[in-house]
Design a protein around this motif. Structure first.
Motif, PDB file in Angstrom:
ATOM      1  N   LYS A  12       0.840  -1.206   0.000  1.00  0.00           N
ATOM      2  CA  LYS A  12       0.000   0.000   0.000  1.00  0.00           C
ATOM      3  C   LYS A  12       0.873   1.252   0.000  1.00  0.00           C
ATOM      4  O   LYS A  12       0.616   2.198  -0.748  1.00  0.00           O
ATOM      5  CB  LYS A  12      -0.926  -0.012   1.221  1.00  0.00           C
ATOM      6  CG  LYS A  12      -1.833   1.176   1.317  1.00  0.00           C
ATOM      7  CD  LYS A  12      -2.704   1.099   2.551  1.00  0.00           C
ATOM      8  CE  LYS A  12      -3.483   2.379   2.681  1.00  0.00           C
ATOM      9  NZ  LYS A  12      -3.483   2.919   4.011  1.00  0.00           N
ATOM     10  N   ILE A  13       1.907   1.261   0.829  1.00  0.00           N
ATOM     11  CA  ILE A  13       2.807   2.411   0.894  1.00  0.00           C
ATOM     12  C   ILE A  13       3.521   2.598  -0.442  1.00  0.00           C
ATOM     13  O   ILE A  13       3.598   3.720  -0.958  1.00  0.00           O
ATOM     14  CB  ILE A  13       3.819   2.234   2.040  1.00  0.00           C
ATOM     15  CG1 ILE A  13       3.093   2.255   3.390  1.00  0.00           C
ATOM     16  CG2 ILE A  13       4.901   3.320   1.993  1.00  0.00           C
ATOM     17  CD1 ILE A  13       3.948   1.785   4.565  1.00  0.00           C
ATOM     18  N   ASN A  15       2.514   1.645  -3.362  1.00  0.00           N
ATOM     19  CA  ASN A  15       1.534   2.106  -4.348  1.00  0.00           C
ATOM     20  C   ASN A  15       1.228   3.592  -4.191  1.00  0.00           C
ATOM     21  O   ASN A  15       1.028   4.299  -5.184  1.00  0.00           O
ATOM     22  CB  ASN A  15       0.249   1.287  -4.268  1.00  0.00           C
ATOM     23  CG  ASN A  15       0.400  -0.070  -4.915  1.00  0.00           C
ATOM     24  OD1 ASN A  15       1.237  -0.273  -5.791  1.00  0.00           O
ATOM     25  ND2 ASN A  15      -0.400  -1.015  -4.474  1.00  0.00           N
ATOM     26  N   GLU A  16       1.192   4.076  -2.958  1.00  0.00           N
ATOM     27  CA  GLU A  16       0.970   5.511  -2.731  1.00  0.00           C
ATOM     28  C   GLU A  16       2.117   6.332  -3.320  1.00  0.00           C
ATOM     29  O   GLU A  16       1.898   7.362  -3.953  1.00  0.00           O
ATOM     30  CB  GLU A  16       0.814   5.795  -1.241  1.00  0.00           C
ATOM     31  CG  GLU A  16      -0.502   5.294  -0.683  1.00  0.00           C
ATOM     32  CD  GLU A  16      -0.589   5.363   0.835  1.00  0.00           C
ATOM     33  OE1 GLU A  16       0.362   5.866   1.478  1.00  0.00           O
ATOM     34  OE2 GLU A  16      -1.614   4.908   1.375  1.00  0.00           O
ATOM     35  N   ILE A  19       1.823   6.317  -7.171  1.00  0.00           N
ATOM     36  CA  ILE A  19       0.834   7.293  -7.644  1.00  0.00           C
ATOM     37  C   ILE A  19       1.437   8.696  -7.634  1.00  0.00           C
ATOM     38  O   ILE A  19       1.313   9.450  -8.603  1.00  0.00           O
ATOM     39  CB  ILE A  19      -0.452   7.218  -6.783  1.00  0.00           C
ATOM     40  CG1 ILE A  19      -1.190   5.917  -7.065  1.00  0.00           C
ATOM     41  CG2 ILE A  19      -1.351   8.427  -7.035  1.00  0.00           C
ATOM     42  CD1 ILE A  19      -2.286   5.585  -6.068  1.00  0.00           C
ATOM     43  N   LYS A  20       2.118   9.024  -6.548  1.00  0.00           N
ATOM     44  CA  LYS A  20       2.760  10.338  -6.437  1.00  0.00           C
ATOM     45  C   LYS A  20       3.826  10.501  -7.533  1.00  0.00           C
ATOM     46  O   LYS A  20       3.904  11.544  -8.174  1.00  0.00           O
ATOM     47  CB  LYS A  20       3.380  10.478  -5.042  1.00  0.00           C
ATOM     48  CG  LYS A  20       4.052  11.792  -4.772  1.00  0.00           C
ATOM     49  CD  LYS A  20       4.545  11.837  -3.331  1.00  0.00           C
ATOM     50  CE  LYS A  20       5.401  13.015  -3.016  1.00  0.00           C
ATOM     51  NZ  LYS A  20       4.787  14.290  -3.014  1.00  0.00           N
ATOM     52  N   ASP A  55       4.712   3.167   9.819  1.00  0.00           N
ATOM     53  CA  ASP A  55       5.062   3.053   8.403  1.00  0.00           C
ATOM     54  C   ASP A  55       6.559   3.248   8.193  1.00  0.00           C
ATOM     55  O   ASP A  55       7.165   2.566   7.366  1.00  0.00           O
ATOM     56  CB  ASP A  55       4.281   4.066   7.565  1.00  0.00           C
ATOM     57  CG  ASP A  55       2.805   3.716   7.455  1.00  0.00           C
ATOM     58  OD1 ASP A  55       2.407   2.625   7.929  1.00  0.00           O
ATOM     59  OD2 ASP A  55       2.045   4.537   6.911  1.00  0.00           O
TER      60      ASP A  55
END
Length: 76
Positions: A12-13, A15-16, A19-20, A55
């Motif tokens: 998830k991290i 993927n974030e 996207i950025k 995280d």
């Protein structure tokens, strides 16, 4: 947190950050997985302090190869 949850949360991290990265540098959409993984690894190192403590602990020791594997493997 179980090993499975750790992997899911790391993904998830990543993927974030992906996207950025593609918003900031649209040409990265056409880059190789290795290039994208290197860019994400660099972003994680530069922006770790913006993540929660939990995280930060998860991504602190992530390698480029680990990120590359996550980018190349998709769960459906």
């Amino acid at each position: 947190m179980t090993v499975e949850h750790v992997v899911i949360h790391k993904r998830k991290i990543v993927n974030e950050f992906l996207i950025k990265l593609t918003k900031e540098e649209p040409q990265m959409y056409y880059a190789t997985t290795s290039e994208v993984a290197r860019s994400i690894h660099k972003m994680i190192k530069e922006h770790t302090n913006r993540l929660s403590v939990e995280d930060q602990a998860l991504v602190r020791h992530m390698t480029i190869d680990e990120i590359k594997d996550m980018l190349g493997f998709h769960l459906d």
